[in-house]
Design a protein around this motif. Structure first.
Motif, PDB file in Angstrom:
ATOM      1  N   THR A 167       3.657  -5.960  -1.309  1.00 55.01           N
ATOM      2  CA  THR A 167       3.649  -5.222  -0.050  1.00 55.01           C
ATOM      3  C   THR A 167       4.041  -6.122   1.119  1.00 55.01           C
TER       4      THR A 167
ATOM      5  N   GLU B  51      -3.623   4.813  -6.149  1.00 53.79           N
ATOM      6  CA  GLU B  51      -3.728   6.198  -6.616  1.00 53.79           C
ATOM      7  C   GLU B  51      -4.626   6.313  -7.845  1.00 53.79           C
TER       8      GLU B  51
ATOM      9  N   TYR C  78       7.391   1.454   1.508  1.00 47.13           N
ATOM     10  CA  TYR C  78       7.220   0.245   2.330  1.00 47.13           C
ATOM     11  C   TYR C  78       7.600   0.480   3.790  1.00 47.13           C
TER      12      TYR C  78
HETATM   13  C1  NAY Z   1       0.717  -6.203  -3.444  1.00 52.68           C
HETATM   14  O1  NAY Z   1       1.098  -6.058  -2.322  1.00 52.68           O
HETATM   15  O2  NAY Z   1       0.984  -7.198  -4.082  1.00 52.68           O
HETATM   16  C2  NAY Z   1      -0.082  -5.153  -4.037  1.00 52.68           C
HETATM   17  O3  NAY Z   1      -1.211  -4.986  -3.721  1.00 52.68           O
HETATM   18  C3  NAY Z   1       0.489  -4.315  -5.030  1.00 52.68           C
HETATM   19  C4  NAY Z   1      -0.207  -2.993  -5.097  1.00 52.68           C
HETATM   20  C5  NAY Z   1       0.741  -1.949  -4.686  1.00 52.68           C
HETATM   21  N1  NAY Z   1       1.818  -1.942  -5.649  1.00 52.68           N
HETATM   22  C6  NAY Z   1       3.091  -1.968  -5.273  1.00 52.68           C
HETATM   23  C7  NAY Z   1       4.069  -2.044  -6.372  1.00 52.68           C
HETATM   24  O4  NAY Z   1       3.431  -1.912  -4.123  1.00 52.68           O
HETATM   25  O5  NAY Z   1      -0.826  -0.668  -3.490  1.00 52.68           O
HETATM   26  C8  NAY Z   1       0.038  -0.619  -4.597  1.00 52.68           C
HETATM   27  C9  NAY Z   1       1.014   0.544  -4.448  1.00 52.68           C
HETATM   28  O6  NAY Z   1       1.852   0.349  -3.338  1.00 52.68           O
HETATM   29  C10 NAY Z   1       0.267   1.856  -4.291  1.00 52.68           C
HETATM   30  O7  NAY Z   1      -0.658   2.001  -5.318  1.00 52.68           O
HETATM   31  C11 NAY Z   1       1.244   3.038  -4.286  1.00 52.68           C
HETATM   32  O8  NAY Z   1       1.829   3.179  -5.547  1.00 52.68           O
END
Ligand code: NAY
Length: 289
Positions: free
Chosen positions: A45, A188, A248
């Motif tokens: 993220t 989720e 994002y």
């Molecule tokens: C990070 O930023 O490293 C995370 O925390 C990853 C977790 C997120 N996964 C991704 C691929 O972005 O928060 C999740 C994700 O955005 C959320 O569950 C929506 O799918």
């Protein structure tokens, strides 16, 4: 009580440079308003894998300068350049980050021996604890329970950020390693992860949705599963809308609607289109106002 961490976003300027003021605002919002237990800095993220070395350093310095020791901070230092990972591990340890994390090395189909060597090297020269960042959907690297066990032979490796929809493996991991820190990574799927007794969760959407997620954790703890399920349903409606609107950039656009200056994403991530901006306004109105 289980812990909630936001995966800190990196605010960028239009030219792709880091917008430190935006990072500070997001750190403050997470501490003062979201009241999260911690931040995961430099993860997916955070667009870490889009950034130059100097930008990663800038983000790590800015985040801890703003947060101090108010909350737990985990610095993701994993990189395809192992020397860079080691250098960043030393830097963040010197800066005062209480934990580090590293994504499984990806792209070259490394053998497990190579992966194990990578983790042992990262922690070798630092007085810090490491959380394995397992995210098979993005890395293509899946570790087995026995491989996790082998990595845990190193006492500095204390847990897993488990961003994986394999709940059979999660249950096996939780039960085999009751003393390890297991943090769930798919927002989720927070409720099923709570049911499997994770220690907490790290996620991108908690930047916006921490209060609802915390309320879900409390409901779960109190045994009010109907309420927890209802909260997860609303969260998942919001998460579905965010994903459909390009998650994002949309997280940043919704933050802007909330008055938090989150900047923009860095190319090759998308710049906001008028449709995306309209979508983000709707998501804000529907779920976060
Ligand atoms: C990070 O930023 O490293 C995370 O925390 C990853 C977790 C997120 N996964 C991704 C691929 O972005 O928060 C999740 C994700 O955005 C959320 O569950 C929506 O799918």
């Amino acid at each position: 009580m289980k812990k909630l961490y936001s995966a800190l976003m990196t605010a960028f300027n239009e030219d792709g440079s880091v917008n430190e003021a935006g990072i500070r605002e997001m750190v403050r919002y997470n501490i003062d308003v979201n009241k999260v237990d911690g931040l995961y800095v430099g993860g997916s993220t955070g667009e870490n894998f889009n950034m130059s070395h100097d930008q990663k350093v800038q983000v790590f310095k800015t985040a801890i300068d703003e947060a101090g020791d108010a909350i737990d901070l985990i610095a993701q230092v994993g990189s395809l350049d192992l020397n860079e990972s080691k250098e960043l591990a030393k830097l963040v340890t010197d800066l005062g980050y209480p934990k580090i994390s590293a994504v499984t090395p990806f792209y070259y189909n490394y053998t497990f021996e190579q992966i194990k060597n990578y983790y042992n090297e990262i922690v070798k020269d630092v007085d810090n604890k490491l959380v394995i960042y397992s995210i098979p959907v993005l890395t293509g690297v899946s570790l087995s329970i026995d491989q996790f066990a082998e990595l845990f032979e190193n006492p500095k490796i204390i847990g897993i950020k488990y961003t994986n929809a394999d709940f059979f493996l999660l249950e096996r991991v939780r039960n085999r390693f009751p003393d390890k820190l297991i943090l769930s990574g798919f927002d989720e799927m927070l409720l099923p992860a709570l049911a499997l007794n994770v220690d907490g969760a790290i996620g991108s959407t908690y930047n916006l949705n921490a209060k609802r997620a915390k309320a879900e954790m409390v409901a779960f703890d109190e045994g009010d599963i109907d309420k927890a399920r209802e909260l997860q349903k609303v969260s998942n409606d919001a998460i579905s809308a965010l994903i459909a609107n390009d998650i994002y950039p949309s997280l940043k656009l919704v933050f802007e609607e909330m008055g938090v200056h989150a900047g923009v994403t860095k190319a090759p991530m998308s710049k906001p289109t008028p449709e995306m901006i309209a979508g983000a306004k709707k998501i804000y109105n529907d779920y976060f106002k």
